[in-house]
Write an enzyme that holds these catalytic residues in place. Structure first.
Site, PDB file in Angstrom:
ATOM      1  N   LYS A  80      -6.267   1.922   8.900  1.00  0.00           N
ATOM      2  CA  LYS A  80      -4.927   2.446   8.780  1.00  0.00           C
ATOM      3  C   LYS A  80      -4.014   1.891   9.858  1.00  0.00           C
ATOM      4  O   LYS A  80      -2.806   1.879   9.721  1.00  0.00           O
ATOM      5  CB  LYS A  80      -4.921   3.965   8.905  1.00  0.00           C
ATOM      6  CG  LYS A  80      -5.659   4.708   7.833  1.00  0.00           C
ATOM      7  CD  LYS A  80      -5.619   6.209   8.083  1.00  0.00           C
ATOM      8  CE  LYS A  80      -6.504   6.934   7.107  1.00  0.00           C
ATOM      9  NZ  LYS A  80      -6.615   8.352   7.438  1.00  0.00           N
ATOM     10  N   GLY A  81      -4.590   1.429  10.946  1.00  0.00           N
ATOM     11  CA  GLY A  81      -3.822   1.109  12.131  1.00  0.00           C
ATOM     12  C   GLY A  81      -2.773   0.030  12.009  1.00  0.00           C
ATOM     13  O   GLY A  81      -1.802   0.025  12.747  1.00  0.00           O
ATOM     14  N   GLU A 133      -4.595  -7.420  11.363  1.00  0.00           N
ATOM     15  CA  GLU A 133      -5.312  -6.356  12.071  1.00  0.00           C
ATOM     16  C   GLU A 133      -4.418  -5.756  13.143  1.00  0.00           C
ATOM     17  O   GLU A 133      -3.555  -6.443  13.686  1.00  0.00           O
ATOM     18  CB  GLU A 133      -6.549  -6.940  12.767  1.00  0.00           C
ATOM     19  CG  GLU A 133      -7.842  -6.747  12.033  1.00  0.00           C
ATOM     20  CD  GLU A 133      -8.400  -5.333  12.148  1.00  0.00           C
ATOM     21  OE1 GLU A 133      -7.655  -4.368  12.388  1.00  0.00           O
ATOM     22  OE2 GLU A 133      -9.621  -5.191  11.986  1.00  0.00           O
ATOM     23  N   ASP A 134      -4.658  -4.500  13.459  1.00  0.00           N
ATOM     24  CA  ASP A 134      -3.932  -3.882  14.563  1.00  0.00           C
ATOM     25  C   ASP A 134      -4.501  -4.329  15.903  1.00  0.00           C
ATOM     26  O   ASP A 134      -3.768  -4.734  16.791  1.00  0.00           O
ATOM     27  CB  ASP A 134      -3.937  -2.348  14.447  1.00  0.00           C
ATOM     28  CG  ASP A 134      -5.331  -1.746  14.293  1.00  0.00           C
ATOM     29  OD1 ASP A 134      -6.337  -2.495  14.212  1.00  0.00           O
ATOM     30  OD2 ASP A 134      -5.423  -0.513  14.237  1.00  0.00           O
ATOM     31  N   ASP A 181     -11.208  -5.699  19.051  1.00  0.00           N
ATOM     32  CA  ASP A 181     -11.917  -5.135  20.198  1.00  0.00           C
ATOM     33  C   ASP A 181     -13.262  -5.859  20.320  1.00  0.00           C
ATOM     34  O   ASP A 181     -13.327  -6.954  20.855  1.00  0.00           O
ATOM     35  CB  ASP A 181     -12.066  -3.634  19.951  1.00  0.00           C
ATOM     36  CG  ASP A 181     -12.568  -2.844  21.139  1.00  0.00           C
ATOM     37  OD1 ASP A 181     -13.155  -3.427  22.052  1.00  0.00           O
ATOM     38  OD2 ASP A 181     -12.392  -1.615  21.139  1.00  0.00           O
ATOM     39  N   LYS A 192      -8.200  -7.518  22.607  1.00  0.00           N
ATOM     40  CA  LYS A 192      -8.865  -6.942  23.777  1.00  0.00           C
ATOM     41  C   LYS A 192     -10.160  -7.723  24.031  1.00  0.00           C
ATOM     42  O   LYS A 192     -11.256  -7.271  23.699  1.00  0.00           O
ATOM     43  CB  LYS A 192      -9.168  -5.457  23.524  1.00  0.00           C
ATOM     44  CG  LYS A 192      -9.610  -4.711  24.770  1.00  0.00           C
ATOM     45  CD  LYS A 192     -10.172  -3.324  24.479  1.00  0.00           C
ATOM     46  CE  LYS A 192      -9.239  -2.376  23.794  1.00  0.00           C
ATOM     47  NZ  LYS A 192      -9.808  -1.008  23.697  1.00  0.00           N
ATOM     48  N   PHE A 200      -8.270   2.379  26.108  1.00  0.00           N
ATOM     49  CA  PHE A 200      -8.113   2.936  24.760  1.00  0.00           C
ATOM     50  C   PHE A 200      -6.626   3.137  24.494  1.00  0.00           C
ATOM     51  O   PHE A 200      -5.953   3.874  25.214  1.00  0.00           O
ATOM     52  CB  PHE A 200      -8.870   4.263  24.609  1.00  0.00           C
ATOM     53  CG  PHE A 200      -8.947   4.693  23.174  1.00  0.00           C
ATOM     54  CD1 PHE A 200      -9.896   4.143  22.324  1.00  0.00           C
ATOM     55  CD2 PHE A 200      -8.048   5.614  22.661  1.00  0.00           C
ATOM     56  CE1 PHE A 200      -9.951   4.524  20.984  1.00  0.00           C
ATOM     57  CE2 PHE A 200      -8.104   5.993  21.328  1.00  0.00           C
ATOM     58  CZ  PHE A 200      -9.064   5.445  20.484  1.00  0.00           C
ATOM     59  N   VAL A 201      -6.113   2.432  23.473  1.00  0.00           N
ATOM     60  CA  VAL A 201      -4.681   2.447  23.193  1.00  0.00           C
ATOM     61  C   VAL A 201      -4.367   3.206  21.912  1.00  0.00           C
ATOM     62  O   VAL A 201      -5.170   3.250  20.984  1.00  0.00           O
ATOM     63  CB  VAL A 201      -4.100   1.021  23.131  1.00  0.00           C
ATOM     64  CG1 VAL A 201      -4.130   0.363  24.496  1.00  0.00           C
ATOM     65  CG2 VAL A 201      -4.825   0.157  22.117  1.00  0.00           C
ATOM     66  N   ASP A 208      -4.491   5.179  16.443  1.00  0.00           N
ATOM     67  CA  ASP A 208      -4.653   6.623  16.612  1.00  0.00           C
ATOM     68  C   ASP A 208      -5.856   6.984  17.469  1.00  0.00           C
ATOM     69  O   ASP A 208      -6.703   6.156  17.768  1.00  0.00           O
ATOM     70  CB  ASP A 208      -4.824   7.291  15.246  1.00  0.00           C
ATOM     71  CG  ASP A 208      -6.222   7.070  14.674  1.00  0.00           C
ATOM     72  OD1 ASP A 208      -6.890   8.074  14.354  1.00  0.00           O
ATOM     73  OD2 ASP A 208      -6.660   5.908  14.538  1.00  0.00           O
ATOM     74  N   ARG A 251      -0.271   7.990  15.894  1.00  0.00           N
ATOM     75  CA  ARG A 251       0.097   6.799  15.125  1.00  0.00           C
ATOM     76  C   ARG A 251       1.607   6.557  15.136  1.00  0.00           C
ATOM     77  O   ARG A 251       2.063   5.427  15.109  1.00  0.00           O
ATOM     78  CB  ARG A 251      -0.346   6.926  13.667  1.00  0.00           C
ATOM     79  CG  ARG A 251      -1.809   6.754  13.449  1.00  0.00           C
ATOM     80  CD  ARG A 251      -2.109   6.645  11.944  1.00  0.00           C
ATOM     81  NE  ARG A 251      -3.499   6.894  11.672  1.00  0.00           N
ATOM     82  CZ  ARG A 251      -4.471   5.999  11.811  1.00  0.00           C
ATOM     83  NH1 ARG A 251      -4.187   4.797  12.238  1.00  0.00           N
ATOM     84  NH2 ARG A 251      -5.717   6.302  11.529  1.00  0.00           N
TER      85      ARG A 251
END
Length: 181
Positions: free
Chosen positions: A44-45, A100-101, A104, A132, A153-154, A160, A166
Site C-alpha cells: 500500500k505504501g 516501490e515506496d 529495505d 535504505k 523506521f520511517v 505506515d 500514511r
C-alpha cells in the site's frame, strides 16, 4: 507531533519530496519517450508516490497494482514475502516500471522483480522513493530512486506503522522505534 501523540521527526519534507519527484518524472519521461509504459505500484505504501509521480510524467502510462506483505505488525521485516494482490493486466511484451515506496532488505523487491521477469515484459525497471542500503540482504539494482535514507523506521507519505501515519505529507522517523518491535 504526529497523531496519537507519538513523536515523529521529519526526515524528508513535503517540499523536498515534490522537488525530487519532479526530477524523477523528468528522467523517466525521457527514458520512455514515445513508448507506452505500464507502471506497477506496490501497495500500500507507494500509492502517494505513484499519484504524484504520474501527475508529473509526460508520457502515456497504464497503471496496475501488486500487494505484498513481509512486515505484519512489526517494524522489522520477517523476510518472508507473500503476494496479497496480483496484477489485473498482463505484462507480457510491455515496458514495465515497478514503483516501490522503500527498498529495505531487498527481499520483497527481488521477489517481485523475479516474478515479473518470469512474465516476460519487453523491459523492466525499478523506481523506489526511498533506498535504505544499510539493511540490504540481497543485491538488487534501482534504476531510479528518490532518496537514500539511514537505517531508521520511517512513516508518512504512504508508509505506515500498523496502518497509522500514511497520510502525513512528509517522511518522518518514529522516535523510540524499539518499543514498537
Amino acid at each position: 507531533m504526529a497523531p496519537n501523540n507519538e513523536k515523529i521527526s521529519t526526515l524528508i519534507s513535503k517540499e523536498e519530496l515534490q522537488k525530487r519527484i519532479k526530477e524523477l518524472a523528468k528522467d523517466i519521461g525521457k527514458d520512455y519517450e514515445g513508448r507506452d509504459l505500464l507502471i506497477i505500484a506496490v501497495l500500500k505504501g507507494s500509492f502517494m508516490f505513484l499519484a504524484d509521480l504520474i501527475r508529473e510524467l509526460d508520457c502515456h502510462v497504464g497503471i496496475d497494482f501488486m500487494g505484498t506483505s513481509s512486515y505484519g505488525a512489526s517494524t522489522k521485516s520477517s523476510g518472508e514475502v507473500r503476494i496479497t494482490k496480483d496484477l489485473e493486466q498482463s505484462v507480457w511484451g510491455r515496458h514495465v516500471l515497478l514503483v516501490e515506496d522503500i527498498v529495505d532488505t531487498g527481499l520483497t523487491l527481488r521477489y517481485l522483480v523475479d516474478t515479473l521477469r518470469a512474465r516476460q515484459p519487453a523491459s523492466l525497471k525499478v523506481c523506489a522513493l526511498l533506498d535504505k542500503p544499510a539493511r540490504r540482504r540481497v543485491r538488487i539494482g534501482l534504476d531510479y530512486y528518490g532518496f537514500i535514507i539511514p537505517n531508521a523506521f520511517v512513516v508518512g507519505y504512504g508508509l505506515d506503522y500498523q496502518e497509522k501515519y500514511r497520510g502525513l505529507p512528509y517522511v518522518g522517523v518514529m522516535e523510540d522505534e524499539d518499543q514498537h518491535s
